[in-house]
Design an enzyme around this catalytic site. Structure first.
Site, PDB file in Angstrom:
ATOM      1  N   LYS A 111      27.573 -30.304   6.532  1.00 42.36           N
ATOM      2  CA  LYS A 111      26.174 -29.529   5.761  1.00 42.36           C
ATOM      3  C   LYS A 111      26.805 -28.799   4.613  1.00 42.36           C
ATOM      4  O   LYS A 111      26.114 -29.107   3.578  1.00 42.36           O
ATOM      5  CB  LYS A 111      25.435 -28.909   6.941  1.00 42.36           C
ATOM      6  CG  LYS A 111      24.640 -29.698   7.925  1.00 42.36           C
ATOM      7  CD  LYS A 111      24.059 -28.820   8.975  1.00 42.36           C
ATOM      8  CE  LYS A 111      23.548 -29.889  10.181  1.00 42.36           C
ATOM      9  NZ  LYS A 111      22.975 -29.208  11.232  1.00 42.36           N
ATOM     10  N   GLN A 131      22.663 -23.460  14.043  1.00 46.16           N
ATOM     11  CA  GLN A 131      23.093 -24.922  14.463  1.00 46.16           C
ATOM     12  C   GLN A 131      23.009 -24.625  15.870  1.00 46.16           C
ATOM     13  O   GLN A 131      23.370 -23.683  16.849  1.00 46.16           O
ATOM     14  CB  GLN A 131      24.785 -24.826  14.010  1.00 46.16           C
ATOM     15  CG  GLN A 131      25.183 -26.334  14.569  1.00 46.16           C
ATOM     16  CD  GLN A 131      24.638 -27.560  13.898  1.00 46.16           C
ATOM     17  OE1 GLN A 131      24.233 -27.247  12.747  1.00 46.16           O
ATOM     18  NE2 GLN A 131      24.820 -28.604  14.517  1.00 46.16           N
ATOM     19  N   ASP A 158      15.025 -26.684   9.114  1.00 46.91           N
ATOM     20  CA  ASP A 158      15.352 -27.583  10.305  1.00 46.91           C
ATOM     21  C   ASP A 158      14.005 -28.125  11.243  1.00 46.91           C
ATOM     22  O   ASP A 158      13.890 -29.258  11.642  1.00 46.91           O
ATOM     23  CB  ASP A 158      16.055 -27.009  11.307  1.00 46.91           C
ATOM     24  CG  ASP A 158      17.638 -27.250  11.662  1.00 46.91           C
ATOM     25  OD1 ASP A 158      17.994 -28.479  11.339  1.00 46.91           O
ATOM     26  OD2 ASP A 158      18.252 -26.483  12.098  1.00 46.91           O
TER      27      ASP A 158
HETATM   28  N1  GUN Z   1      22.276 -29.860  16.720  1.00 54.06           N
HETATM   29  C1  GUN Z   1      22.199 -31.121  16.661  1.00 54.06           C
HETATM   30  N2  GUN Z   1      21.195 -31.552  15.543  1.00 54.06           N
HETATM   31  C2  GUN Z   1      21.014 -30.349  14.784  1.00 54.06           C
HETATM   32  C3  GUN Z   1      20.133 -30.199  13.615  1.00 54.06           C
HETATM   33  O1  GUN Z   1      19.418 -31.285  13.154  1.00 54.06           O
HETATM   34  N3  GUN Z   1      20.032 -28.866  13.445  1.00 54.06           N
HETATM   35  C4  GUN Z   1      20.477 -27.833  14.275  1.00 54.06           C
HETATM   36  N4  GUN Z   1      20.310 -26.779  13.665  1.00 54.06           N
HETATM   37  N5  GUN Z   1      21.306 -28.009  14.936  1.00 54.06           N
HETATM   38  C5  GUN Z   1      21.345 -29.329  15.394  1.00 54.06           C
END
Ligand code: GUN
Length: 286
Positions: free
Chosen positions: A54, A98, A121
């Site tokens: 990211k 996350q 998100d």
């Molecule tokens: N963990 C697995 N996929 C995601 C996601 O798309 N966003 C976040 N914040 N955590 C994750």
């Protein structure tokens, strides 16, 4: 039948490039860059890799990323205070926590503390509720990436029988809503589903997001099915999907590979959502 491989890498790259161009245009008008705060609690190896992907994408998109790597002992109060601070910060357009969090931290109050306009998100109940009502604002990144792949490859879902395997809040549920919004006939299967194959055998398109290695095999899907593999599992240093990719060759009409299919689209959609939040906040929207 030759099985078409639905790659996501190139589309993800092109999408990030488009975001970068918009950011550059905005910067040329004297605006500040978009800002994304990424919070990672603990040392989960998979999460560390996702967060670094990211952050690398932010660099390519011209988005300023602010990383918060917190110890596993971080308390609920510390989390809520950090989010409060980030909600107030002018230069922060997006806040991402996350997941999964360590067991002592309940994700719900943490996600609910994020200002919905900064919820890149799309996990906040307000954004999930809007999605359920057909108002697609901040949509969770992985399901949004799947929809972008459907569009890119010209796959129509309206009126189709589709099955979503996995009912998580992050992928399965929002994906099912997006598909219903597009007038697909959607069956959601999950861990308590008694006879998974009886559902997948009737589907024209199967979306699977369970993390169970090779759960979806040739015998379980009709010839000519299209398979979106959103699962990730690790077996002896190898990244594998939910679908038996090799076994489905020559049987499925099309399939997304793991890695290189849906995964890169998740990151690209995070860049798109951050740009959208930024545009709303700096008043750039036309
Ligand atoms: N963990 C697995 N996929 C995601 C996601 O798309 N966003 C976040 N914040 N955590 C994750």
């Amino acid at each position: 039948m030759e099985t078409r491989i639905l790659w996501g890498k190139e589309l993800a790259q092109a999408t990030i490039q488009k975001v970068a161009q918009e950011v550059e245009n905005s910067r040329n008008q004297g605006k500040r860059p978009p800002g994304l705060a990424v919070i990672l609690v603990g040392k989960d190896p998979a999460s560390q890799i996702y967060v670094s992907h990211k952050e690398q994408a932010c660099k390519r998109a011209g988005i300023r990323s602010m990383g918060f790597r917190l110890p596993p002992s971080t308390s609920m109060d510390e989390m809520l205070n950090l989010i409060k601070d980030l909600n107030r910060k002018e230069e922060v357009d997006g806040i991402l926590v996350q997941l999964p969090l360590p067991p002592h931290l309940d994700a719900s109050p943490i996600i609910e503390a994020i200002d919905p306009i900064k919820d890149v998100d799309g996990f906040h109940p307000i954004n999930m509720g809007k999605l359920a009502l057909g108002d697609e604002g901040m949509v969770p990144c992985t399901p949004k990436g799947v929809m972008a792949l459907l569009d890119h490859y010209g796959i129509e879902v309206e009126g189709q029988e589709v099955v979503v395997v996995g009912a998580s809040n992050i992928v399965g549920k929002p994906l099912a809503l997006l598909l219903v919004n597009r007038m697909a006939t959607v069956t959601v299967c999950h861990i308590k589903t008694r006879d998974l194959a009886s559902h997948t055998q009737k589907a024209q398109i199967i979306f699977t997001a369970t993390g169970v290695t090779h759960l979806i095999k040739k015998e379980m899907v009709p010839r000519g099915a299209i398979i979106f593999d959103i699962g990730i599992s690790r077996v002896r240093d190898k990244i594998l999907g939910d679908a038996d990719f090799e076994g489905l060759q020559g049987w499925a009409q099309a399939i997304t590979p793991v890695p290189g299919g849906v995964g890169p689209m998740t990151v690209a959609m995070l860049m798109v959502n951050t740009l959208e939040a930024y545009k709303k906040r700096v008043g750039l929207e036309r």
